[in-house]
Design a protein around this motif. Structure first.
Motif, PDB file in Angstrom:
ATOM      1  N   SER A 202       4.839   9.698 -10.337  1.00 47.95           N
ATOM      2  CA  SER A 202       3.636  10.179 -11.216  1.00 47.95           C
ATOM      3  C   SER A 202       3.526  11.777 -11.204  1.00 47.95           C
ATOM      4  O   SER A 202       3.720  12.620 -12.073  1.00 47.95           O
ATOM      5  CB  SER A 202       2.520   9.686 -11.108  1.00 47.95           C
ATOM      6  OG  SER A 202       2.244   8.294 -11.361  1.00 47.95           O
ATOM      7  N   ILE A 203       3.427  12.133  -9.679  1.00 45.38           N
ATOM      8  CA  ILE A 203       3.020  13.597  -9.465  1.00 45.38           C
ATOM      9  C   ILE A 203       4.518  14.397  -9.465  1.00 45.38           C
ATOM     10  O   ILE A 203       4.535  15.305 -10.362  1.00 45.38           O
ATOM     11  CB  ILE A 203       2.487  13.641  -8.269  1.00 45.38           C
ATOM     12  CG1 ILE A 203       0.822  12.894  -8.487  1.00 45.38           C
ATOM     13  CG2 ILE A 203       2.136  14.983  -8.090  1.00 45.38           C
ATOM     14  CD1 ILE A 203       0.223  12.872  -7.082  1.00 45.38           C
TER      15      ILE A 203
ATOM     16  N   LEU B  26       1.443   4.077  -3.149  1.00 49.04           N
ATOM     17  CA  LEU B  26       1.484   5.342  -2.895  1.00 49.04           C
ATOM     18  C   LEU B  26       2.407   6.232  -2.990  1.00 49.04           C
ATOM     19  O   LEU B  26       2.511   7.472  -3.617  1.00 49.04           O
ATOM     20  CB  LEU B  26       0.708   6.011  -1.366  1.00 49.04           C
ATOM     21  CG  LEU B  26      -0.744   5.377  -1.261  1.00 49.04           C
ATOM     22  CD1 LEU B  26      -1.329   5.585  -0.114  1.00 49.04           C
ATOM     23  CD2 LEU B  26      -1.655   6.227  -2.420  1.00 49.04           C
TER      24      LEU B  26
ATOM     25  N   ILE C  82      -5.076   0.155  -5.092  1.00 45.48           N
ATOM     26  CA  ILE C  82      -4.310   1.750  -5.001  1.00 45.48           C
ATOM     27  C   ILE C  82      -4.503   2.066  -6.575  1.00 45.48           C
ATOM     28  O   ILE C  82      -4.660   3.258  -6.646  1.00 45.48           O
ATOM     29  CB  ILE C  82      -2.975   1.439  -4.502  1.00 45.48           C
ATOM     30  CG1 ILE C  82      -3.005   1.032  -3.177  1.00 45.48           C
ATOM     31  CG2 ILE C  82      -2.125   2.773  -4.633  1.00 45.48           C
ATOM     32  CD1 ILE C  82      -1.879   0.537  -2.712  1.00 45.48           C
ATOM     33  N   PHE C  83      -4.380   1.229  -7.352  1.00 47.27           N
ATOM     34  CA  PHE C  83      -4.136   1.796  -8.784  1.00 47.27           C
ATOM     35  C   PHE C  83      -5.354   1.732  -9.669  1.00 47.27           C
ATOM     36  O   PHE C  83      -5.342   1.758 -10.810  1.00 47.27           O
ATOM     37  CB  PHE C  83      -2.961   0.827  -9.550  1.00 47.27           C
ATOM     38  CG  PHE C  83      -1.585   1.003  -9.083  1.00 47.27           C
ATOM     39  CD1 PHE C  83      -0.932   2.473  -9.411  1.00 47.27           C
ATOM     40  CD2 PHE C  83      -1.040   0.494  -7.927  1.00 47.27           C
ATOM     41  CE1 PHE C  83       0.329   2.557  -8.871  1.00 47.27           C
ATOM     42  CE2 PHE C  83       0.269   0.681  -7.483  1.00 47.27           C
ATOM     43  CZ  PHE C  83       0.907   1.855  -7.839  1.00 47.27           C
TER      44      PHE C  83
ATOM     45  N   ASP D 184       6.553  13.421 -12.881  1.00 47.42           N
ATOM     46  CA  ASP D 184       5.507  13.508 -13.887  1.00 47.42           C
ATOM     47  C   ASP D 184       6.056  12.494 -15.342  1.00 47.42           C
ATOM     48  O   ASP D 184       6.032  12.566 -16.444  1.00 47.42           O
ATOM     49  CB  ASP D 184       5.556  15.065 -14.528  1.00 47.42           C
ATOM     50  CG  ASP D 184       4.344  15.094 -15.390  1.00 47.42           C
ATOM     51  OD1 ASP D 184       3.456  14.228 -15.327  1.00 47.42           O
ATOM     52  OD2 ASP D 184       4.389  16.151 -16.346  1.00 47.42           O
ATOM     53  N   LEU D 185       6.525  11.283 -14.731  1.00 45.99           N
ATOM     54  CA  LEU D 185       6.916  10.207 -15.637  1.00 45.99           C
ATOM     55  C   LEU D 185       5.708   9.224 -16.001  1.00 45.99           C
ATOM     56  O   LEU D 185       5.706   9.016 -17.343  1.00 45.99           O
ATOM     57  CB  LEU D 185       7.873   9.425 -15.218  1.00 45.99           C
ATOM     58  CG  LEU D 185       9.101  10.373 -14.516  1.00 45.99           C
ATOM     59  CD1 LEU D 185      10.203   9.325 -14.049  1.00 45.99           C
ATOM     60  CD2 LEU D 185       9.738  10.888 -16.034  1.00 45.99           C
ATOM     61  N   LEU D 186       4.991   8.897 -15.202  1.00 41.07           N
ATOM     62  CA  LEU D 186       3.861   7.855 -15.674  1.00 41.07           C
ATOM     63  C   LEU D 186       2.568   8.193 -15.029  1.00 41.07           C
ATOM     64  O   LEU D 186       2.428   8.918 -14.039  1.00 41.07           O
ATOM     65  CB  LEU D 186       4.523   6.513 -14.788  1.00 41.07           C
ATOM     66  CG  LEU D 186       5.901   5.836 -15.548  1.00 41.07           C
ATOM     67  CD1 LEU D 186       6.407   4.594 -14.840  1.00 41.07           C
ATOM     68  CD2 LEU D 186       5.563   5.240 -16.985  1.00 41.07           C
ATOM     69  N   PRO D 187       1.453   7.567 -15.709  1.00 40.19           N
ATOM     70  CA  PRO D 187       0.164   7.968 -15.047  1.00 40.19           C
ATOM     71  C   PRO D 187      -0.036   7.041 -13.670  1.00 40.19           C
ATOM     72  O   PRO D 187       0.765   6.118 -13.170  1.00 40.19           O
ATOM     73  CB  PRO D 187      -0.757   7.130 -16.057  1.00 40.19           C
ATOM     74  CG  PRO D 187       0.180   6.251 -16.783  1.00 40.19           C
ATOM     75  CD  PRO D 187       1.721   6.699 -16.854  1.00 40.19           C
ATOM     76  N   THR D 188      -0.856   7.576 -12.961  1.00 41.02           N
ATOM     77  CA  THR D 188      -1.112   7.364 -11.441  1.00 41.02           C
ATOM     78  C   THR D 188      -2.053   6.041 -11.322  1.00 41.02           C
ATOM     79  O   THR D 188      -1.625   4.987 -10.586  1.00 41.02           O
ATOM     80  CB  THR D 188      -1.795   8.160 -10.516  1.00 41.02           C
ATOM     81  OG1 THR D 188      -3.099   8.438 -11.266  1.00 41.02           O
ATOM     82  CG2 THR D 188      -0.900   9.355 -10.298  1.00 41.02           C
ATOM     83  N   THR D 189      -2.881   5.956 -12.075  1.00 36.49           N
ATOM     84  CA  THR D 189      -3.946   4.882 -11.750  1.00 36.49           C
ATOM     85  C   THR D 189      -4.550   4.360 -13.296  1.00 36.49           C
ATOM     86  O   THR D 189      -4.441   4.980 -14.216  1.00 36.49           O
ATOM     87  CB  THR D 189      -5.218   5.283 -10.901  1.00 36.49           C
ATOM     88  OG1 THR D 189      -5.599   6.616 -11.604  1.00 36.49           O
ATOM     89  CG2 THR D 189      -4.756   5.464  -9.515  1.00 36.49           C
TER      90      THR D 189
ATOM     91  N   PHE E  44       0.788  -1.226  -0.129  1.00 38.12           N
ATOM     92  CA  PHE E  44      -0.145  -0.132  -0.019  1.00 38.12           C
ATOM     93  C   PHE E  44       0.927   1.107   0.119  1.00 38.12           C
ATOM     94  O   PHE E  44       0.652   2.204  -0.727  1.00 38.12           O
ATOM     95  CB  PHE E  44      -0.799   0.112   1.237  1.00 38.12           C
ATOM     96  CG  PHE E  44      -2.308   0.591   0.872  1.00 38.12           C
ATOM     97  CD1 PHE E  44      -3.248  -0.699   0.793  1.00 38.12           C
ATOM     98  CD2 PHE E  44      -2.645   1.796   0.841  1.00 38.12           C
ATOM     99  CE1 PHE E  44      -4.537  -0.425   0.637  1.00 38.12           C
ATOM    100  CE2 PHE E  44      -4.106   2.045   0.645  1.00 38.12           C
ATOM    101  CZ  PHE E  44      -5.006   1.153   0.520  1.00 38.12           C
TER     102      PHE E  44
ATOM    103  N   GLN F 178       3.347   6.436  -6.763  1.00 40.54           N
ATOM    104  CA  GLN F 178       2.264   7.657  -7.576  1.00 40.54           C
ATOM    105  C   GLN F 178       2.777   9.011  -7.038  1.00 40.54           C
ATOM    106  O   GLN F 178       2.842   9.746  -7.923  1.00 40.54           O
ATOM    107  CB  GLN F 178       0.859   7.480  -6.909  1.00 40.54           C
ATOM    108  CG  GLN F 178       0.149   6.147  -7.533  1.00 40.54           C
ATOM    109  CD  GLN F 178      -1.157   6.265  -6.854  1.00 40.54           C
ATOM    110  OE1 GLN F 178      -1.598   6.872  -6.056  1.00 40.54           O
ATOM    111  NE2 GLN F 178      -2.029   5.071  -7.413  1.00 40.54           N
ATOM    112  N   TYR F 179       3.256   9.109  -5.905  1.00 38.64           N
ATOM    113  CA  TYR F 179       3.673  10.471  -5.375  1.00 38.64           C
ATOM    114  C   TYR F 179       4.781  10.873  -6.123  1.00 38.64           C
ATOM    115  O   TYR F 179       5.016  12.210  -6.647  1.00 38.64           O
ATOM    116  CB  TYR F 179       3.654  10.510  -4.051  1.00 38.64           C
ATOM    117  CG  TYR F 179       4.165  11.809  -3.418  1.00 38.64           C
ATOM    118  CD1 TYR F 179       2.989  12.969  -3.567  1.00 38.64           C
ATOM    119  CD2 TYR F 179       5.515  12.271  -3.078  1.00 38.64           C
ATOM    120  CE1 TYR F 179       3.476  14.253  -3.121  1.00 38.64           C
ATOM    121  CE2 TYR F 179       5.920  13.563  -2.554  1.00 38.64           C
ATOM    122  CZ  TYR F 179       4.839  14.536  -2.555  1.00 38.64           C
ATOM    123  OH  TYR F 179       5.137  15.776  -2.188  1.00 38.64           O
TER     124      TYR F 179
END
Lengths: 534, 333
Positions: free
Chosen positions: B156-157, B149, B280-281, B160-165, B145, B152-153
C-alpha cells in the motif's frame, strides 16, 4: 519435457503476479485528500473504537461523545484550550447571590435539525427526561447532579421556562461546578420531538442543534455526519462533513493516514512520533492533559498507614525515567493530582524528587530500616493515562528493591480490579483518573475526600482539614476563592502523600497538513466546528 | 441421500444446544461484572447495582439460561447489554463482512494451494516442490499480524498498489443493501465501487488465506502422491495419455476427498478466527464483534454470536459431506 513445463509454469506465475500489480496501479486513483471547495470537504477521522450509542446522556465513553458533540450542543461550553466556561446555546446567565438560582438567556432563532425550535421548553423537557431516569439510563446525570428527582442528594430543585428564551434553574444548595457540569457532553440538548418520535431507538437517530447533522452509522465501521446548512452561527462549520472510521490497530491506523485514506487519527503510539515528524505531509497534535496516573497507597493498611513510609516511596519513583521509557516524552511529571489544564492546580508544590538517601532515612524513622515485603497492584488494561501498567510496575519494583522493599506485582481482570480497589482490598496500586467536567472538585473531592471512601477514594484517605476545604470550595461561587481553597488542600495532600502522583499524560493525534484550526480539547473530545482542510 | 441430510440436520439441534450451554457456563466463569464494564471507572456503586438488576444479572444462572433459551426458540437472539440493540439487528452487517472476506480468503487459498500442491506432487523432489513446501511451512507459521502490517507497508504505502484498510473507499462509501459489498455494488450498477471493494479485499484476503493456503497445499500434495502411485494411474500413463490429463483429470478427482474436508474445516475456522486480520485491516467483522463482547462481558452477544458462527461451521461441514457423494460415486449415503 518435464523441465520445460516447469519453467513455463514458473514464468506464468511471475507474469500474472506482475500483471496484477500493474493493473491495480493504473486503477488506483490517488486517494490523497479529496477535499474541495473553500476549506470544505469531508474529513475522515480514524479512531480505535466505535461509539456505543449516540444518545449522549446514556453513554459514558469518549468514542460516543466525540460523535454526539458534532450533532448536539450544550447550554454552556468550554474554552478551546482549557475548561473555563463560555456561552454556547445559552447566550448569557445570571447567578443569584446565594448561588442557588441560575437564569439563562438562550440564543434566539436556533432550530434543531428536524426543524423543531430550540427554546426554554426544549431545555426543560431534556432535564425532565434525565431527572426522571435512573442510573442505568442516564449514569452521568446522577454523578454530576447528585442523584435523580426524588433522591435526597439531588441538587436541582426545579427547571422552569420563564419565557420563550429564558430558563431558570433553582438548586437546593449551591453547587460551584454547576456551569461546568452543564458543559459536559452527556448534557447536550436533544430535540424533544425526536426523542418522542424514536423512543428507545433515539440513540441511533440523534437530533440536535449542532454544526453537523447525523447521517449514517455502519456499526463497527463508520459514522458519518454532514454539514448543517442552517447552522445558527454564520459561516460555520467549514467542513462539509466528518466521517468516523474504526481502525482498531494503532499501526494500521497510522498506515491509513500515511496512505491518505484518513485525514486525522487519534491513539498515536508514542514510538511512532519520530516517523510522523519526518513525514512532511503530516502534522502532530497534542491534547492537553486532563488526567492523572498515580501510585496509590491504602492508608488503612500497614505499613502504608505510616506517613513516613509513603513519603519514602515518593522519593523512590523516578517520574522522568517513566516518562522517557513508557510515554516517549508525551507526559508531564505530576507533583499534585491536578493537571495544568484545570484551574486551581498548585504550581508552587515542590515534588518529592528521586532521592534514595532520603528514602532510607524516612524508612528508618518509620521503623523499617531494612525495607519490607509488599504487594503492588498493576492495571491489566491500557488507558491513555497509563499505556502499560505492568511495565511501569516493574520499573517501580526495581527502584523499591534498592532500599530493600520487595514488591510483588499482582493483577486482576479490569472489572474485578476496580471492584477490589473500591472495597479497599489492595495495599498499593497503580491507577489513574480522567476528569469529567474539568473542575478541581472532580479530582480532589472525587478521589481524596473522606466522603468518597468506598467509591473512588481507593487510598481511603481521610483528612478532616482537606474535607473542610473541599466542602467549602463546593459551595463557594467565587472562582478565585475556590482556587485558593484547592491550593491549600493540595498542600496538605502533598504532605500526607496518600499517593505518588505519577504523570499527566498528553494523548497524541496526527493529521494531514491541510488540517487547520484544530485544537484537541483536554476533556478528550471536541467539536470540529472551526476545522477546515485546504 | 435426502434422509441422510435430514438426519444430519436433526443431529445439529442437540449439538448446538450443548454448545450453547457450554458457552453460557464458560463466559459466566470468567470474572468481571458487565455492569461495571459498561458504566466504566467513574461509575458509582449504586449505578452498578441498578444496572445489574435491570440487566437481570442478579438472577440465578439457571433462570438466566432458561430465559435465553426461551428467547432463542422464539427466534430472539437477545439484546446487547452494551448497545441495548437487538442482536439480530446488529449481527448481520458484521457477519456479512466476515463472510465476504472469508470467501475471498478461501478462494485465494484453494486456487493457489491446490495448484501448488498438485504441481509439487507432479514434480516431486524438484526445486519447485522444495520451494512450495518451504513456502507452505513458512505460511503455516506466519504471524498474521506481522504479515498484515508488512503487506500494508510494502503493497500500500511503498508501492502504492492497494488500499491499507477498510471495506470500501470511505470517500465514496458503498450504499449497503445486503451488506455483502461485492453484491451491493453490482446491484447498484456501480462498477467503479465494485473495483474499489475488490481492491480492499485483496490484502486482508491474502493475510487471512495464507495459513489455509499452506495447509491445503500440503494436503493436496500428499494426497496426490498417494493416488499417483496407484495402478490405474500407471495404466493411464502406459496407454500414452498426456501427463497433464493424468494429473488433473485422473488423479485429482480421487485425491480431492481429503482436500475438500480440509477446505471445509478451514472455511469454518475463518468465520470465527479472523480477529487478527480484522483488527489490522479495520474490518468490521464478526470476530471483532465477539471479541469486544468478551472484553465487555456482553453475555448475550457472546452467546448468540458464537451460536451463529457455530451453526455456519456445522452447516459447511454438512455441505462438504454431501459434496463427497457428488465427487466420488463410490460414496453413498
Amino acid at each position: 519435457m518435464k523441465r520445460s513445463i516447469l519453467t513455463a509454469l514458473a514464468l506464468i506465475l511471475v507474469l500474472s503476479l506482475g500483471l496484477a500489480g500493474c493493473k491495480s496501479s493504473s486503477e488506483s486513483t490517488g486517494g490523497k485528500g479529496s477535499s474541495g471547495g473553500d476549506g470544505g470537504g469531508v474529513m475522515i477521522y480514524g479512531r480505535g473504537g466505535d461509539a456505543v450509542g449516540l444518545d449522549p446522556a446514556h453513554e459514558t465513553d469518549g468514542e460516543s461523545f466525540i460523535v454526539t458533540e458534532q450533532v448536539m450542543e450544550t447550554l454552556t461550553g468550554y474554552k478551546k484550550e482549557n475548561t473555563d466556561v463560555v456561552p454556547e446555546l445559552a447566550k448569557s446567565w445570571k447567578i443569584s447571590d446565594d448561588g442557588k438560582t441560575y437564569t439563562f438567556t438562550l440564543e434566539k432563532g436556533v432550530k434543531f435539525h428536524d426543524g423543531t425550535d430550540f427554546n426554554a421548553d426544549a431545555v426543560v423537557k431534556n432535564f425532565d427526561r434525565w431527572m426522571n431516569g435512573d442510573a442505568a439510563k442516564f449514569p452521568y446525570y446522577a454523578s454530576m447532579f447528585g442523584g435523580y428527582k426524588n433522591d435526597p442528594g439531588h441538587v436541582i430543585k426545579e427547571v422552569k421556562a420563564v419565557d420563550e428564551n429564558t430558563v431558570k434553574f433553582t438548586l437546593k444548595r449551591p453547587q460551584a461546578p454547576f456551569l461546568k457540569n452543564l458543559a459536559m457532553s452527556p448534557f447536550a440538548i436533544s430535540s424533544p420531538a425526536a426523542i418522542d418520535q424514536y423512543g428507545d431507538k433515539y440513540g441511533e437517530h440523534p437530533v440536535g442543534t449542532g454544526p453537523f447533522k447525523f447521517k449514517e452509522w455502519k456499526r463497527g465501521d463508520t459514522i458519518s455526519v454532514v454539514k448543517n446548512e442552517k447552522y445558527w452561527q454564520k459561516g460555520l462549520p467549514k467542513l462539509d462533513g466528518v466521517t468516523f472510521k474504526v481502525i482498531k490497530d494503532n499501526s494500521s491506523r497510522l498506515n491509513a493516514l500515511t496512505k491518505g485514506e484518513v485525514d486525522l487519527i487519534d491513539g498515536v503510539n508514542p514510538s511512532d512520533l519520530d516517523k510522523i515528524k519526518s513525514d512532511k505531509n503530516l502534522q502532530i497534535f497534542e491534547r492537553p492533559s486532563m488526567n492523572v496516573a498515580y501510585f496509590g497507597f491504602n492508608v488503612e493498611k500497614a505499613p502504608f498507614n505510616k506517613k513516613e513510609v509513603r513519603q519514602a516511596i515518593s522519593h523512590l519513583v523516578n517520574k522522568d525515567e517513566l516518562i522517557k521509557n513508557f510515554y516517549n516524552g508525551t507526559a508531564e511529571p505530576a507533583a499534585t493530582p491536578l493537571p495544568s489544564s484545570i484551574a486551581g492546580q498548585n504550581k508552587d508544590i515542590q515534588d518529592y524528587g528521586y532521592d534514595e538517601a532520603k528514602a532510607k532515612e524516612l524508612l528508618k524513622k518509620a521503623g523499617y530500616p531494612n525495607g519490607f515485603k509488599m504487594d503492588l497492584w498493576a492495571m491489566p488494561v491500557s488507558r491513555p493515562y497509563m499505556p502499560n501498567g505492568q511495565k511501569i510496575a516493574e520499573a517501580i519494583q526495581a527502584n523499591l528493591a534498592k532500599v530493600g522493599i520487595k514488591a510483588n506485582i499482582v493483577t486482576f481482570e479490569w472489572g474485578t480490579y476496580l471492584e477490589k480497589l473500591r472495597k479497599g482490598e489492595s495495599p498499593a496500586f497503580l491507577i489513574g483518573w480522567t476528569g469529567d467536567n474539568g473542575d478541581a472538585d472532580n479530582f480532589l473531592y472525587a478521589l481524596l475526600d473522606k466522603d468518597t471512601i468506598d467509591s473512588n477514594n481507593y487510598a481511603r484517605y481521610k483528612s478532616e482539614p482537606v474535607h473542610k476545604l473541599l466542602i467549602e470550595a463546593q459551595s463557594t461561587a467565587d472562582e478565585g476563592k475556590r482556587e485558593e481553597l484547592y491550593k491549600k488542600a493540595q498542600e496538605i495532600i502533598h504532605e500526607d502523600a496518600p499517593w505518588v502522583p505519577l504523570v499527566h499524560a498528553k494523548p497524541q493525534l496526527a493529521g494531514v497538513n491541510s488540517i487547520k484550526d484544530f485544537y484537541p480539547h483536554p476533556k478528550g473530545s471536541q467539536s470540529f466546528i472551526d476545522v477546515s482542510m485546504k | 441421500m435426502f434422509s441422510y441430510t435430514i438426519r444430519r440436520i436433526g443431529l445439529l439441534i442437540p449439538v448446538l444446544l450443548g454448545m450453547t450451554f457450554i458457552v453460557f457456563m464458560m463466559i459466566r466463569a470468567i470474572p468481571g461484572n458487565p455492569a461495571q464494564l459498561i458504566l466504566g471507572q467513574q461509575a458509582s456503586k449504586e449505578a452498578i447495582e441498578t444496572l445489574t438488576k435491570q440487566l437481570g444479572l442478579d438472577q440465578p444462572w439457571y433462570s438466566q439460561f432458561v430465559h435465553y433459551l426461551t428467547g432463542l426458540f422464539q427466534g430472539d437472539l437477545g439484546t446487547s447489554l452494551k448497545t441495548r440493540t437487538p442482536i439480530s439487528d446488529e449481527l448481520w452487517p458484521y457477519l456479512a463482512a466476515t463472510i465476504e472476506l472469508s470467501l475471498v480468503a478461501i478462494l485465494i487459498a484453494v486456487v493457489v494451494g491446490v495448484n501448488a500442491g498438485i504441481i509439487s506432487a507432479w514434480f516431486q523432489n524438484s526445486w519447485f516442490d522444495y520451494a512450495v513446501m518451504l513456502i507452505a511451512l513458512i505460511g503455516v507459521s506466519m504471524p498474521i499480524f506481522w504479515l498484515g502490517l508488512m503487506e500494508q507497508y510494502f503493497v500500500s504505502i511503498k508501492w502504492d498498489l492497494l488500499p491499507t484498510t477498510g471495506r470500501d473507499n470511505i470517500r465514496m462509501p458503498v450504499e449497503a443493501i445486503t451488506h455483502l459489498y461485492l453484491l451491493d455494488t453490482l446491484l447498484e450498477g456501480r462498477f467503479d465501487q465494485f473495483i474499489e471493494v475488490v481492491k480492499h479485499l485483496i490484502l486482508p484476503g491474502i493475510a487471512l488465506g495464507t495459513i489455509p493456503m499452506a495447509i491445503i497445499a500440503r494436503m493436496t500434495r500428499s494426497s496426490m502422491l498417494e493416488v499417483m502411485r496407484s495402478d490405474y494411474i500407471r495404466t493411464a500413463k502406459a496407454k500414452g495419455l498426456k501427463m497433464f490429463w493424468v494429473v488433473y483429470k485422473h488423479s485429482l478427482k480421487n485425491a480431492m476427498i481429503p482436500v475438500i474436508t480440509v477446505i471445509g474445516l478451514q472455511t469454518g475456522l475463518l468465520l470465527g478466527g479472523a480477529i487478527l486480520t480484522e483488527t489490522i485491516f479495520g474490518w468490521p467483522g464478526v470476530g471483532t464483534y465477539i471479541y469486544e463482547a468478551i472484553q465487555s462481558r456482553d453475555y448475550p452477544v457472546i452467546q448468540s454470536g458464537i451460536l451463529v458462527v457455530a451453526t455456519l461451521f456445522v452447516l459447511i461441514n454438512l455441505f462438504v459431506d454431501i459434496l463427497y457423494a457428488a465427487i466420488d460415486p463410490r460414496i453413498k449415503y
